[in-house]
Design an enzyme around this catalytic site. Sequence first.
Site, short mmCIF file in Angstrom:
data_model
loop_
_atom_site.label_atom_id
_atom_site.label_comp_id
_atom_site.label_asym_id
_atom_site.label_seq_id
_atom_site.Cartn_x
_atom_site.Cartn_y
_atom_site.Cartn_z
N SER A 13 0.86 -1.19 0.00
CA SER A 13 0.00 0.00 0.00
C SER A 13 0.89 1.23 0.00
O SER A 13 1.73 1.41 0.89
CB SER A 13 -0.88 0.02 1.25
OG SER A 13 -1.37 1.33 1.45
N HIS A 38 -1.20 -1.57 -4.12
CA HIS A 38 -2.48 -1.33 -3.44
C HIS A 38 -2.68 0.17 -3.26
O HIS A 38 -1.83 0.86 -2.71
CB HIS A 38 -2.43 -2.03 -2.08
CG HIS A 38 -3.70 -1.98 -1.28
ND1 HIS A 38 -4.71 -2.90 -1.44
CD2 HIS A 38 -4.11 -1.13 -0.30
CE1 HIS A 38 -5.69 -2.63 -0.58
NE2 HIS A 38 -5.35 -1.55 0.12
N ASP A 40 -5.15 3.06 -1.73
CA ASP A 40 -6.20 3.30 -0.75
C ASP A 40 -6.92 4.61 -1.04
O ASP A 40 -6.38 5.68 -0.77
CB ASP A 40 -5.60 3.32 0.65
CG ASP A 40 -5.20 1.94 1.12
OD1 ASP A 40 -6.07 1.04 1.13
OD2 ASP A 40 -4.02 1.74 1.45
N MET A 42 -9.77 7.18 -0.13
CA MET A 42 -10.59 7.54 1.04
C MET A 42 -11.28 8.87 0.78
O MET A 42 -10.66 9.82 0.29
CB MET A 42 -9.68 7.68 2.26
CG MET A 42 -8.89 6.44 2.57
SD MET A 42 -7.80 6.70 3.96
CE MET A 42 -6.99 5.10 4.05
N HIS A 71 -8.50 -0.03 -3.56
CA HIS A 71 -9.37 -0.26 -2.41
C HIS A 71 -10.20 1.00 -2.18
O HIS A 71 -9.67 2.01 -1.72
CB HIS A 71 -8.47 -0.59 -1.20
CG HIS A 71 -9.20 -0.85 0.06
ND1 HIS A 71 -8.55 -0.96 1.28
CD2 HIS A 71 -10.52 -1.04 0.32
CE1 HIS A 71 -9.45 -1.21 2.23
NE2 HIS A 71 -10.65 -1.24 1.67
N MET A 73 -12.50 3.03 -0.21
CA MET A 73 -13.12 3.28 1.09
C MET A 73 -13.95 4.55 0.94
O MET A 73 -13.63 5.60 1.51
CB MET A 73 -12.03 3.41 2.16
CG MET A 73 -11.42 2.08 2.55
SD MET A 73 -9.82 2.26 3.33
CE MET A 73 -8.80 2.43 1.89
N MET A 142 -10.68 -6.78 6.53
CA MET A 142 -9.92 -5.67 7.13
C MET A 142 -9.48 -6.08 8.54
O MET A 142 -10.30 -6.51 9.35
CB MET A 142 -10.79 -4.41 7.21
CG MET A 142 -11.07 -3.72 5.89
SD MET A 142 -9.57 -3.27 4.97
CE MET A 142 -8.74 -2.14 6.11
N ASP A 180 -5.76 -6.82 5.15
CA ASP A 180 -5.25 -5.45 5.04
C ASP A 180 -5.30 -4.76 6.40
O ASP A 180 -6.37 -4.62 6.98
CB ASP A 180 -6.13 -4.70 4.02
CG ASP A 180 -5.68 -3.27 3.76
OD1 ASP A 180 -4.62 -2.87 4.28
OD2 ASP A 180 -6.39 -2.57 3.03
C1 DX5 Z 1 -6.22 1.19 5.94
C2 DX5 Z 1 -5.77 0.85 4.54
C3 DX5 Z 1 -4.56 0.01 4.49
C4 DX5 Z 1 -3.34 0.59 5.13
C5 DX5 Z 1 -2.28 -0.45 5.27
O1 DX5 Z 1 -7.35 1.98 5.86
O2 DX5 Z 1 -6.80 0.19 3.84
O3 DX5 Z 1 -4.29 -0.41 3.16
O4 DX5 Z 1 -2.84 1.69 4.48
O5 DX5 Z 1 -1.22 0.09 5.97
P1 DX5 Z 1 -0.49 -0.71 7.15
O6 DX5 Z 1 0.08 -1.94 6.52
O7 DX5 Z 1 0.56 0.26 7.62
O8 DX5 Z 1 -1.52 -1.02 8.19
ZN ZN Z 2 -6.30 -0.82 1.86
#
Ligand code: DX5
Ligand code: ZN
Length: 231
Positions: A13, A38, A40, A42, A71, A73, A142, A180
């Site tokens: 990620s 990956h 993320d 948000m 991903h 979110m 998660m 994750d």
């Molecule tokens: C959390 C994300 C993850 C996160 C993973 O909301 O979906 O992908 O960035 O980071 P680590 O491995 O540091 O928990």
């Molecule tokens: Zn993620």
Amino acid sequence: MSQTIRRLKISPSILTADFGHLATAIADAADGGADYIHLDVMDGRFVPNISFGPKVVETVRALTTLPLDVHLMIEDPDRYLAEFAEAGANLLTVQVEACLHLHRTVQRIHELGCKAGVALNPATPLEAVREIVPFVDMILVMSVNPGFGSQRFIETSTNKLRRMRKTLDELNPLCDLQVDGGIDLHNIDDVVRAGANVIVAGSAVYNTRATPGENISQLRKAASAGLWQEI
Ligand code: DX5
Ligand code: ZN
């Protein structure tokens, strides 16, 4: 009984990478043997943080040939699926909690030419995804509450993964199982043994202790017992 061999895949990620040097972060992960990148996404509504949108996905698309594992979110992800597909996503994962008509959303993702994943938050029961399992390419369990990198792994996630894998074996044996949040050298072997075969790692890959490539090899080594899973 026939056996399926599943290769362990690492999906770094970039959330915790240095965005001032995104090209280096992507190249380091690719050279270091990452299987995906990956991303993320948000929206500040589904999760209490805002990260980036299709523009960054498009930027990363131009930097690598690795499949992009996006991903989402975000609330009501249907509004943006086409944009992320056009930006170059290969796998689009939506959160079960954010979808009113999940089956339609999964169908739409496939129509857009992407693989479809469905994620569930730590407090969401497995039952919430049972009916969609036959239709998806990946389930994401998660192991932290989504929103931020570098959080602590929620220990009960291992047992949840084990139960999820059992359901996948029953209803969709070729389905990938991703985990994750908070994955590191200490817990990767446990989650792989529990049945996870796609591992997201943010801070365990992008940190000051070693290069992303070294960190990825360390993670693979730590998970060596589960490197090749036989089911
Ligand atoms: C959390 C994300 C993850 C996160 C993973 O909301 O979906 O992908 O960035 O980071 P680590 O491995 O540091 O928990
Ligand atoms: Zn993620």
